[in-house]
Write a protein that holds these residues in place. Structure first.
Motif, short mmCIF file in Angstrom:
data_model
loop_
_atom_site.label_atom_id
_atom_site.label_comp_id
_atom_site.label_asym_id
_atom_site.label_seq_id
_atom_site.Cartn_x
_atom_site.Cartn_y
_atom_site.Cartn_z
N GLU A 189 0.83 -1.21 0.00
CA GLU A 189 0.00 0.00 0.00
C GLU A 189 0.86 1.26 0.00
O GLU A 189 0.60 2.20 -0.77
CB GLU A 189 -0.91 0.01 1.23
N LEU A 190 1.88 1.29 0.83
CA LEU A 190 2.70 2.49 0.95
C LEU A 190 3.58 2.71 -0.28
O LEU A 190 3.84 3.85 -0.67
CB LEU A 190 3.55 2.43 2.22
N VAL A 191 4.06 1.62 -0.88
CA VAL A 191 4.83 1.75 -2.12
C VAL A 191 3.96 2.34 -3.22
O VAL A 191 4.39 3.23 -3.96
CB VAL A 191 5.41 0.38 -2.54
N GLU A 192 2.72 1.87 -3.32
CA GLU A 192 1.84 2.42 -4.35
C GLU A 192 1.55 3.89 -4.08
O GLU A 192 1.52 4.70 -5.00
CB GLU A 192 0.53 1.64 -4.45
N ARG A 193 1.32 4.26 -2.82
CA ARG A 193 1.08 5.66 -2.50
C ARG A 193 2.28 6.53 -2.93
O ARG A 193 2.10 7.61 -3.51
CB ARG A 193 0.88 5.83 -1.00
N ALA A 194 3.48 6.07 -2.62
CA ALA A 194 4.67 6.84 -2.95
C ALA A 194 4.85 6.99 -4.46
O ALA A 194 5.18 8.07 -4.96
CB ALA A 194 5.90 6.18 -2.33
N VAL A 195 4.61 5.91 -5.19
CA VAL A 195 4.77 5.94 -6.64
C VAL A 195 3.72 6.84 -7.28
O VAL A 195 4.01 7.59 -8.22
CB VAL A 195 4.71 4.50 -7.21
N ARG A 196 2.51 6.79 -6.76
CA ARG A 196 1.48 7.68 -7.29
C ARG A 196 1.88 9.14 -7.09
O ARG A 196 1.70 9.96 -8.00
CB ARG A 196 0.14 7.40 -6.59
N GLY A 197 2.39 9.46 -5.94
CA GLY A 197 2.83 10.84 -5.70
C GLY A 197 3.97 11.23 -6.62
O GLY A 197 3.99 12.34 -7.17
N LEU A 198 4.92 10.34 -6.81
CA LEU A 198 6.06 10.61 -7.68
C LEU A 198 5.62 10.88 -9.12
O LEU A 198 6.14 11.78 -9.79
CB LEU A 198 7.03 9.43 -7.65
N LEU A 199 4.64 10.11 -9.58
CA LEU A 199 4.16 10.25 -10.96
C LEU A 199 3.15 11.38 -11.13
O LEU A 199 2.76 11.68 -12.26
CB LEU A 199 3.55 8.93 -11.43
N GLY A 200 2.74 11.97 -10.03
CA GLY A 200 1.75 13.04 -10.12
C GLY A 200 0.34 12.55 -10.25
O GLY A 200 -0.54 13.25 -10.77
N LEU A 201 0.09 11.32 -9.79
CA LEU A 201 -1.25 10.73 -9.86
C LEU A 201 -2.02 11.04 -8.58
O LEU A 201 -1.42 11.18 -7.51
CB LEU A 201 -1.15 9.21 -10.03
N PRO A 202 -3.34 11.09 -8.66
CA PRO A 202 -4.13 11.27 -7.43
C PRO A 202 -4.05 10.03 -6.57
O PRO A 202 -3.76 8.93 -7.06
CB PRO A 202 -5.56 11.49 -7.97
N PRO A 203 -4.31 10.15 -5.26
CA PRO A 203 -4.30 8.97 -4.39
C PRO A 203 -5.33 7.97 -4.85
O PRO A 203 -6.36 8.31 -5.44
CB PRO A 203 -4.66 9.54 -3.01
N LYS A 204 -5.08 6.70 -4.57
CA LYS A 204 -6.00 5.64 -4.92
C LYS A 204 -7.26 5.78 -4.08
O LYS A 204 -7.19 5.91 -2.86
CB LYS A 204 -5.37 4.28 -4.69
N ALA A 205 -8.41 5.75 -4.73
CA ALA A 205 -9.67 5.84 -4.00
C ALA A 205 -9.95 4.52 -3.29
O ALA A 205 -9.78 3.44 -3.87
CB ALA A 205 -10.81 6.16 -4.96
N CYS A 206 -10.36 4.60 -2.03
CA CYS A 206 -10.69 3.39 -1.26
C CYS A 206 -12.09 2.91 -1.64
O CYS A 206 -13.00 3.71 -1.83
CB CYS A 206 -10.66 3.68 0.24
N THR A 207 -12.23 1.59 -1.74
CA THR A 207 -13.55 1.02 -1.98
C THR A 207 -14.29 0.90 -0.66
O THR A 207 -13.70 1.02 0.41
CB THR A 207 -13.42 -0.38 -2.63
N VAL A 208 -15.59 0.66 -0.74
CA VAL A 208 -16.39 0.50 0.47
C VAL A 208 -15.85 -0.65 1.32
O VAL A 208 -15.72 -0.57 2.53
CB VAL A 208 -17.87 0.25 0.11
N THR A 209 -15.44 -1.74 0.64
CA THR A 209 -14.92 -2.90 1.36
C THR A 209 -13.64 -2.55 2.10
O THR A 209 -13.45 -2.91 3.26
CB THR A 209 -14.63 -4.06 0.38
N GLU A 210 -12.75 -1.77 1.46
CA GLU A 210 -11.50 -1.38 2.10
C GLU A 210 -11.74 -0.49 3.30
O GLU A 210 -11.06 -0.59 4.31
CB GLU A 210 -10.59 -0.69 1.08
N VAL A 211 -12.72 0.38 3.21
CA VAL A 211 -13.03 1.27 4.33
C VAL A 211 -13.53 0.45 5.51
O VAL A 211 -13.17 0.67 6.66
CB VAL A 211 -14.07 2.32 3.91
N GLN A 212 -14.42 -0.54 5.22
CA GLN A 212 -14.96 -1.37 6.29
C GLN A 212 -13.88 -2.21 6.94
O GLN A 212 -13.92 -2.44 8.14
CB GLN A 212 -16.06 -2.28 5.71
N GLU A 213 -12.89 -2.66 6.14
CA GLU A 213 -11.81 -3.46 6.69
C GLU A 213 -10.89 -2.60 7.56
O GLU A 213 -10.30 -3.10 8.49
CB GLU A 213 -11.01 -4.13 5.57
#
Length: 213
Positions: A189-213
């Motif tokens: 999860e943290l590697v993807e967050r860092a790479v998204r920031g580096l590439l200038g991408l928006p953060p990954k949106a959480c799904t309802v299932t991920e929020v509940q977990e």
């Protein structure tokens, strides 16, 4: 001279392949933990469950063994990480798949060998150092091509040249997975967050299932 039956030759080839794989994995673990200069080939053989003679039957010396380890790690990384990324038609998706796959790949202690050897051979004119540079160059070229395609399509915003972004991408992966060793599943999860920031991408949106977990 009587030729060996085909089945016998195949069994011998299988045994040789198993021995080689075990020795390479043991050597990768040893280089990761102790460094090239401090690894004893006798220990590498013993940790793999073989004799020193078995190791020298396959590898002439420590340099040849280290070069084989570098090639082996690149091959396994390409099979487990680079291959799935290459199946993604979208360059951004490919970079994200690669980032997540790299985090998973580096959960194994042997995966740290490339970083350990790179530090040890930095600035030296040595065959192992040159082999490592070749691996990084091939990886950076592939990443830069994807970054350039994503910039041209507008999938990621314009910025520094693709080659520089690719090197930053690789550095981000290496730095994070080293710091997050053993922190499963947060490493992915943290590697993807860092790479998204580096590439200038928006953060990954959480799904309802991920929020509940």
């Amino acid at each position: 001279m009587t030729a060996r039956p085909e089945g016998v030759r195949e069994k011998q080839a299988d045994r040789r392949a198993r021995t080689r794989s075990a020795l390479l994995e043991s050597a990768a673990r040893g280089f990761s933990m102790y460094g090239y200069g401090n690894v004893a080939l006798e220990r590498v053989a013993a940790d793999a469950g073989y004799t020193r003679g078995a190791l020298y039957h396959l590898f002439a010396n420590k340099e040849e063994l280290a070069l084989a380890v570098v090639e082996w790690v690149e091959e396994t990384w390409n099979a487990e990480v680079g291959g799935p990324a290459a199946e993604e038609a979208d360059p951004v998706d490919a970079l994200l798949v690669m980032a997540r796959g790299h985090a998973v790949y580096c959960r194994r202690d042997v995966a740290r060998v490339m970083r350990a050897l790179s530090v040890e051979f930095s600035g030296q004119d040595h065959a192992v150092g040159r082999a490592l540079s070749g691996v990084i160059d091939r990886l950076a070229t592939g990443c830069a091509d994807r970054i350039a395609a994503a910039q041209e399509s507008g999938a990621i915003p314009p910025g520094p040249p693709p080659r520089e972004v690719a090197l930053a991408y690789i550095g981000t992966l290496e730095g994070l997975v080293s710091s997050l060793a053993g922190h499963v599943p947060h490493d992915v999860e943290l590697v993807e967050r860092a790479v998204r920031g580096l590439l200038g991408l928006p953060p990954k949106a959480c799904t309802v299932t991920e929020v509940q977990e």
